[in-house]
Design an enzyme around this catalytic site. Structure first.
Site, PDB file in Angstrom:
ATOM      1  N   HIS A   1      -1.595   3.232   4.675  1.00 27.32           N
ATOM      2  CA  HIS A   1      -2.584   3.983   3.900  1.00 27.32           C
ATOM      3  C   HIS A   1      -2.792   5.349   4.540  1.00 27.32           C
ATOM      4  CE1 HIS A   1      -6.287   5.170   1.940  1.00 27.32           C
ATOM      5  NE2 HIS A   1      -6.196   4.121   1.136  1.00 27.32           N
TER       6      HIS A   1
ATOM      7  N   GLU B   1       0.815  -1.206   0.000  1.00 24.62           N
ATOM      8  CA  GLU B   1       0.000   0.000   0.000  1.00 24.62           C
ATOM      9  C   GLU B   1       0.860   1.272   0.000  1.00 24.62           C
ATOM     10  OE1 GLU B   1      -3.338   0.437  -0.408  1.00 24.62           O
ATOM     11  OE2 GLU B   1      -2.771   2.539  -0.414  1.00 24.62           O
TER      12      GLU B   1
ATOM     13  N   ASP C   1       1.640  -0.039  -4.957  1.00 24.18           N
ATOM     14  CA  ASP C   1       0.444   0.145  -5.803  1.00 24.18           C
ATOM     15  C   ASP C   1       0.355   1.545  -6.420  1.00 24.18           C
ATOM     16  OD1 ASP C   1      -0.294   1.380  -3.383  1.00 24.18           O
ATOM     17  OD2 ASP C   1      -2.287   0.451  -3.296  1.00 24.18           O
ATOM     18  N   HIS C   2       0.774   2.568  -5.678  1.00 25.57           N
ATOM     19  CA  HIS C   2       0.692   3.960  -6.160  1.00 25.57           C
ATOM     20  C   HIS C   2       1.400   4.843  -5.163  1.00 25.57           C
ATOM     21  CE1 HIS C   2      -2.373   4.367  -3.089  1.00 25.57           C
ATOM     22  NE2 HIS C   2      -2.970   3.303  -3.600  1.00 25.57           N
TER      23      HIS C   2
ATOM     24  N   THR D   1      -5.620   1.586  -5.589  1.00 20.00           N
ATOM     25  CA  THR D   1      -5.225   0.172  -5.424  1.00 20.00           C
ATOM     26  C   THR D   1      -5.847  -0.712  -6.494  1.00 20.00           C
ATOM     27  OG1 THR D   1      -5.337   0.535  -3.027  1.00 20.00           O
ATOM     28  CG2 THR D   1      -5.048  -1.726  -3.767  1.00 20.00           C
TER      29      THR D   1
HETATM   30  C1  GP9 Z   1      -8.874  -0.561   0.390  1.00 22.39           C
HETATM   31  C2  GP9 Z   1      -7.439  -0.483   0.017  1.00 22.39           C
HETATM   32  C3  GP9 Z   1      -6.967   0.927  -0.101  1.00 22.39           C
HETATM   33  O1  GP9 Z   1      -9.407  -1.832   0.371  1.00 22.39           O
HETATM   34  O2  GP9 Z   1      -7.182  -1.221  -1.114  1.00 22.39           O
HETATM   35  O3  GP9 Z   1      -7.480   1.522  -1.207  1.00 22.39           O
HETATM   36  P1  GP9 Z   1      -6.891   2.811  -1.929  1.00 22.39           P
HETATM   37  O4  GP9 Z   1      -7.522   4.007  -1.277  1.00 22.39           O
HETATM   38  O5  GP9 Z   1      -5.409   2.835  -1.769  1.00 22.39           O
HETATM   39  O6  GP9 Z   1      -7.289   2.627  -3.343  1.00 22.39           O
HETATM   40 MN    MN Z   2      -3.736   1.757  -2.345  1.00 22.64          MN
END
Ligand code: GP9
Ligand code: MN
Length: 403
Positions: free
Chosen positions: A194, A37, A253-254, A79
């Site tokens: 996150h 994340e 992921d980002h 994500t």
């Molecule tokens: C939520 C997690 C976070 O299930 O994948 O999401 P994001 O805000 O990073 O897309």
């Molecule tokens: Mn994410």
């Protein structure tokens, strides 16, 4: 009809890069894919007041293939966009989240392909199953099982911020992995790192950074915690005998730190965050661990779009008939190229972003003509990919295959 697809098919065919000699290097092995994340590459091998931010990963990359010029290509779907890119080798959409808007499309996704090759396919993520429409989209993509919130023991004590903390998430996920038939393709999605990067005091493993950005200060702490969780997970995989028969792939992921924090970021990195630096900050770690292989840093420019053919080739599965825009990251003939969803483009020598062409080596502005061919290529790929999604064009392809 599917005639619209043939132009795209031609483009895709010309764009194919042949596999490297690693074709089949992980044949028959489990695939453990871990979404990190909001994890950006700048934390790797970096420190806060002398304290390593990712001590475990810094060791782990030395026994893995580590890609240090790997970019995320996500849009508003965050994500879920990264998941979409990796499973389909298609770009996410310019607006909205394709997981929501086009979950009913026909795809030819990684889980579906691997399932046909005898793999059990699962996604593991301790959030509500309908977040990002995952419960629906995962079925479309061919996941046989989704271990979601209800499959985890989530309590007040083992949660923070968005939900179950990464350490208990990985500990509990081991039980799920053990119950799966092998070989499996399992995607695990972490959560603790996150925004707004909340963390219990007791999970703090380093002294906090002191800057005017509380977000950046917190970020280092949650990345450090995530790193610890990965260490726990890898140890457990070893204990359970799953480590040696699995290829382990970790990707960011980002971004986690937005340009709103450029001032603090610039302070930390010791340089001004220009549009060039901001684009370079879109690098996310990609780590591929294959049992028995020595570590190697690979600096080829690539992106999340490239993972599907990379994974398939490692497993010894051909991709000649696959419609997708990525190229095997190990291929000796691959182009060094990544296009972001906003049209920014990176190559080996140039970077196009915010209407300016930069020389990569110096980070200085250069003549636009150097970037023009790549910029056009990027625009073309995004357009083709969008056409596939908006027109649900792979349904024609699927039909061809069955005829
Ligand atoms: C939520 C997690 C976070 O299930 O994948 O999401 P994001 O805000 O990073 O897309
Ligand atoms: Mn994410």
């Amino acid at each position: 009809d599917g005639s619209e697809l043939s132009e795209i098919e031609n483009y895709v065919r010309v764009n194919k890069a042949r596999p490297s000699d690693l074709f089949g290097a992980a044949k028959g092995k489990n695939v453990i894919l871990i979404s990190l994340e909001s994890t950006q590459s700048f934390v790797i091998d970096n420190r806060v007041y002398g304290q390593e931010i990712t001590p475990f990963l810094n060791d782990f990359i030395r026994e893995s293939y580590y890609f240090d010029n790997f970019y995320h290509q996500t849009g508003q779907g965050k994500t879920s966009d990264a998941e979409f890119l990796i499973d389909n080798s298609l770009y996410p959409l310019g607006r909205g989240a394709v997981f929501f808007t086009h979950a009913g499309n026909e795809y030819r996704a990684l889980p579906e392909i691997l399932n046909e090759k005898g793999y059990f396919t699962a996604a593991l993520h301790a959030n509500n199953k309908s977040f990002w429409n995952r419960d629906i989209m995962y079925e479309t993509l061919g996941y046989q099982r989704f271990y979601h919130m209800d499959d985890y023991e989530v309590t007040e004590e083992n949660s923070v911020g968005w939900g179950l903390k990464d350490i208990p998430f990985f500990e509990q996920s081991i039980g799920h992995l053990k119950s799966m038939p092998q070989p499996f393709y399992a995607k695990l999605i972490t959560l603790t790192n996150h925004h707004p990067f909340e963390l219990d005091e007791s999970d703090r493993l380093i002294e906090p950074y002191q800057s005017a950005s509380k977000t950046l200060n917190q970020y280092f702490l949650t990345v450090r915690y995530e790193d610890e969780a990965l260490k726990v997970f890898i140890e457990k995989l070893k204990e359970e005998g799953l480590y040696d028969n699995s290829v382990i792939i970790m990707y960011g992921d980002h971004y986690g730190i937005s340009p709103n924090h450029n001032e603090a970021m610039g302070e930390y990195l010791g340089k001004e965050i220009t549009p060039f630096e901001n684009a370079q900050l879109q690098r996310v770690p990609l780590i591929i661990h294959i049992p028995g292989h020595k570590g190697k840093v690979i600096s080829t420019v690539g992106g999340q779009i490239d993972l599907k053919p990379t994974i398939l080739h490692l497993l010894g599965i051909e991709t000649d008939d696959d419609i997708g825009f990525g190229q095997d990251l190990f291929s000796p003939e691959r182009r060094e190229f990544a296009v972001f969803r906003d049209g920014s483009v990176v190559t080996k020598d140039y970077l196009w972003t915010a209407g300016t062409c930069y020389d990569k080596e110096s980070g200085e502005e250069t003549e636009e003509r150097y970037c023009a061919p790549f910029r056009e290529r990027g625009a073309e790929e995004l357009k083709y990919s969008d056409r596939i999604i908006y027109g649900d064009l792979l349904r024609f392809y699927a039909k061809d295959e069955k005829d």
